[in-house]
Design a protein around this motif. Structure first.
Motif: not given
Length: 160
Positions: A39-47, A73-75, A97-100, A105-111
């Motif tokens: 759920a956190g990953g989906a939220t971060g990826a959508l953001a 990274s700041a977050l 686990p939810f936030a970090g 994890g979904g918000f930042t993007t190495f790929s």
């Protein structure tokens, strides 16, 4: 089945003290943990996607990826202090686990960072590509340090 590997008992926030092996969830607890992270990953990826849509394409430089990774990274620095160091501040054991792991994890993007680097090289930007690669790493390390430092300062002041 015993593996002979000692398992640490979690402390008050659901995670063992640093340097000790983390207790591994199993059964229903594992599925709850995975659902929270998803759920956190989906939220971060959508953001992240919303931000990349909102920012103009610009001059061909991957500003959106750089800004998303630096902000994430700041977050991460903020979350490290509030959850990792601030035992009890975010009292729920699923906060980290939810936030970090999930949201950030979904918000930042190495790929996307790696693809942007490759695209700059393919366009013949021999000086810009390594500057982007190194600059992103520097920006992200600086951002996580600044996020943690500012949050520690805020937490100390609010505790007084």
């Amino acid at each position: 089945m015993a593996t002979g590997v000692p398992r640490a008992e979690p402390d008050g926030d659901g995670f063992p003290e640093s340097g000790r092996r983390r207790a591994e969830p199993s059964g229903p607890r594992l599925w709850v943990l995975l659902a929270v992270i998803a759920a956190g990953g989906a939220t971060g990826a959508l953001a992240r996607y919303a931000i990349t849509l909102a920012l103009p394409a610009g001059d061909g430089f991957p500003w959106a990826t750089l800004m998303v990774n630096a902000a994430g990274s700041a977050l991460i620095g903020v979350v490290m202090v509030l959850v990792g160091e601030g035992r009890g501040r975010w009292g729920h054991p699923l906060a980290r686990p939810f936030a970090g792991v999930g949201v950030l994890g979904g918000f930042t993007t190495f790929s996307a960072y790696a693809l942007d680097f490759r695209e700059l090289l393919a366009r013949g930007e021999q000086w810009l590509a390594p500057a982007y690669a190194g600059g992103t790493v520097l920006a992200c390390f600086t951002a996580v340090w600044a996020g943690a430092a500012l949050t520690r300062s805020f937490v100390r002041r609010s505790a007084q």
